[in-house]
Design a protein around this motif. Structure first.
Motif, short mmCIF file in Angstrom:
data_model
loop_
_atom_site.label_atom_id
_atom_site.label_comp_id
_atom_site.label_asym_id
_atom_site.label_seq_id
_atom_site.Cartn_x
_atom_site.Cartn_y
_atom_site.Cartn_z
N ILE A 35 -5.88 1.84 -2.18
CA ILE A 35 -5.07 3.25 -2.28
C ILE A 35 -5.27 3.98 -3.46
N ILE A 51 -2.97 9.16 3.82
CA ILE A 51 -3.23 7.90 4.22
C ILE A 51 -4.05 7.39 5.80
N ALA A 57 3.73 1.91 -0.87
CA ALA A 57 4.33 1.98 -2.88
C ALA A 57 3.86 2.67 -3.60
N ILE A 58 2.71 2.12 -3.48
CA ILE A 58 1.42 2.92 -4.55
C ILE A 58 1.13 4.52 -3.59
N ALA A 59 0.70 4.86 -3.04
CA ALA A 59 1.25 6.53 -1.73
C ALA A 59 2.45 6.87 -2.29
N TYR A 114 -4.83 -4.17 -0.24
CA TYR A 114 -3.94 -2.65 0.27
C TYR A 114 -3.92 -1.71 -0.36
N ALA A 115 -3.28 -2.35 -1.84
CA ALA A 115 -2.62 -1.41 -2.41
C ALA A 115 -3.70 -1.06 -3.40
N GLN A 123 4.34 6.01 -4.00
CA GLN A 123 5.24 6.56 -6.11
C GLN A 123 3.59 7.66 -6.47
N HIS A 124 2.58 8.10 -5.84
CA HIS A 124 1.58 9.31 -5.88
C HIS A 124 2.09 10.45 -5.39
N ALA A 159 0.67 -1.29 0.24
CA ALA A 159 0.01 -0.24 -0.30
C ALA A 159 0.76 1.13 -0.11
N SER A 195 3.80 0.45 -11.44
CA SER A 195 3.65 0.69 -9.73
C SER A 195 5.18 0.01 -9.58
N ASP A 196 5.50 0.61 -8.81
CA ASP A 196 6.79 -0.40 -8.36
C ASP A 196 6.75 -0.71 -7.46
N LEU A 197 6.12 -1.90 -7.05
CA LEU A 197 5.58 -2.86 -5.82
C LEU A 197 7.45 -3.58 -5.37
N PRO A 198 6.85 -3.80 -4.62
CA PRO A 198 8.23 -4.93 -3.92
C PRO A 198 8.01 -5.53 -4.31
N LEU A 205 1.58 10.94 -1.97
CA LEU A 205 0.78 10.80 -1.00
C LEU A 205 0.78 11.41 -0.12
#
Lengths: 360, 360
Positions: free
Chosen positions: B322, A333, A321-323, B318-319, A325-326, A319, B336-339, A328
């Protein structure tokens, strides 16, 4: 696609490649070229580093060699992801990990890494602030000598980082960036219009800092490849960059980081605030899961990074990561509507609690 | 805070409350009032619904009653979250779940719910398209009669939804919204300036549709309470609304939804595209985890909803939560750069694959 395996490019020039294939050299011409040469493990310049049974971890054959290697005493040099993952994999034996810095996971903040340190020390002889000075032995390595002591070693694993494979790029006079990897624009084009580069050999942009960065991690590499593939075929899409999202685990402990650590953020000149919390990872009647989460923000309360360690760190990092990258903020949050049920989280999630502590 | 437990408000008027407390009625005056009266289980109007051993699931004493209830044959009416969670909790006995719709989890799309159905049917006698017509027995319930058959029952659990507790609001002439819950603005103020409402008794805004909605779920309720608490004390913060994020599990299967289902999106008039994929939940050499994920977007490729079912659905939801709350598109998700690490996901995550299939 005409796929050539077991084929090594021995010379690259503008419009052609010389390839060693089945014992013969062949020439292939190209109109457009994609460099996807990856990265390789760093080999530190240490006396005796060429001895037998000193391994690096890169491709599947390395794993096979390590699986076959005999002996109870193993020394791992470096405590980044690769070092800790190898320590986990070999934890039925006597493992010593030697790290020259004061905490494991060099790109984490010390306070977060300290939580990991305690867990690692339960299973492994972790030597911090210690530097390898030599490997000793006849043909095979037998001993690792540091500035503080000596360790018997039946084999050694070097896990001190990676470097981009840029030899062919140099032959082609493709420009390298300040990071040492190949410089590309958002289309994955190098300074030479017909040559693209993608993956661990190429630079990208760190979305958090807006600066060029070298982020040799698989999801980034795969997407750079996707973008290069589209564009080399005449399409036009842009790769926006990455945030350096990363995760690993050490036994039951999930360990990850998205965006910048506090130390990295300060180095980049951000006016930083941070908070580190320890919470339950799920409702109290669903077990004893503990989660540590550190959130780093700038003076506008924009998220710069999240580090999380413990039980169920992974979903929080996904979660975050998305926040990040954009762009936020802590307010975003705090007011995130995250799915909740007692087996998965407490009703106030760690991300929400951290955001609230940082205020908005 | 002066906390009064075991105190029931028997009359609410402008400026005062009459409270039954320790067997006595007392009057308390108020300058500002927060209604946080919650929601209660719906009791369907069915013959015999007042028999003993017909339970609802609301507060901890309900759980104690159910734990003490004896008998092997259990009928659960309704297959939403509460119905399935009770079926899981009681799965060592003979459980029949009766659902009047054609699939379990009424607010999920049928294709996603069908994956859950198969799992539920392994453990439970799930009766779809079937309607309870009567409960029969002397004092205690003994039998559940439906339009298609009869089921022996030592006890029954009603799990057919909840309704907002609005009796006090009505006494105070506080305005209700179209959803039937208390109408509030973003400050949690009702139509009467001095009266606030928060939690399951109050409406909010669905951020995806921009419309008023009633979302009686814990994280939303808690944050509405936070906002009402700040504002009733003279502060000024706004609650932005919610997306209806929700998750549950049935044994090892994680089941969740954030934003709208495809059916809900169509009903709201969106021009909808969707994709449902089945992927591995982690690298293939880390076990057989399977994950189904459905993504729903509008004609601008903005995410409207994600439903996910299977192993490790939770982090994806969760991702996605957001992403949906902040109006992100398939392009945003794809990049998206997700771990990533093999124990946690394949290198192309389910969210990324779904976004790619929907194009950008």
């Amino acid at each position: 696609i005409d796929l050539h395996l077991n084929a090594r490019v021995v010379e690259a020039g503008y419009g052609y490649l010389i390839v060693e294939e089945n014992g013969k050299e062949r020439r292939y011409d190209w109109d457009r070229l994609v460099l996807a040469t990856g990265a390789s493990p760093l080999i530190p310049r240490i006396d005796g580093v060429g001895l037998e049974n000193i391994f690096t971890v890169d491709l599947p054959p390395d794993a096979e060699r390590i699986i076959k290697a005999k002996g109870e005493n193993i020394v791992i040099v470096g405590s980044g992801y690769v070092g800790l993952e190898m320590a986990e994999a070999l934890s039925s034996r006597k493992v010593t990990v030697i790290e020259m810095l004061s905490h494991p996971l060099p790109n984490f903040d010390a306070d977060v890494a300290d939580v990991v340190r305690k867990e690692v020390e339960k299973k492994v002889n972790l030597r911090l602030n210690e530097r390898v000075e030599a490997f000793e032995g006849e043909d095979r390595v037998e001993k690792v000598v540091t500035d503080k002591g000596e360790y018997e070693a039946d084999f050694v694993i070097l896990a001190v980082g990676v470097k981009p494979n840029i030899e062919l790029a140099k032959q082609l006079r493709v420009r390298l960036g300040e990071t040492g990897a190949i410089e590309v624009d958002k289309h994955m084009t190098t300074n030479i219009d017909e040559i693209f580069a993608a993956g661990d050999c190429a630079e990208t942009i760190n979305i958090v800092t807006g600066k060029k960065a070298w982020i040799p991690l698989a999801p980034v590499a795969n997407k750079m490849g996707y973008v290069a593939g589209v564009n080399v075929c005449g399409g036009s899409i842009e790769f926006p960059g990455a945030i350096g999202a990363q995760i690993t685990k050490f036994h039951d402990m999930e360990i990850g980081k998205v965006g910048l650590s506090e130390a990295e953020a300060r180095k980049e000149g951000f006016n930083v605030e941070s908070v580190m919390i320890k919470t339950r990872s799920r409702a109290h009647y669903y077990g004893e899961g503990e989660l540590w989460l550190k959130m780093v923000v700038d003076e506008n309360k924009r998220l710069l990074g999240v580090q999380a360690v413990g039980d169920a760190a992974f979903p929080r990092l996904y979660a975050a990561a998305i926040a990040i990258q954009h762009g936020l903020t802590t307010k975003d949050i705090f007011f995130s509507d995250l799915p909740y049920a007692p087996p998965f989280s407490p009703v106030w999630d760690a991300l929400v609690v951290a955001a609230r502590k940082l205020r908005f």
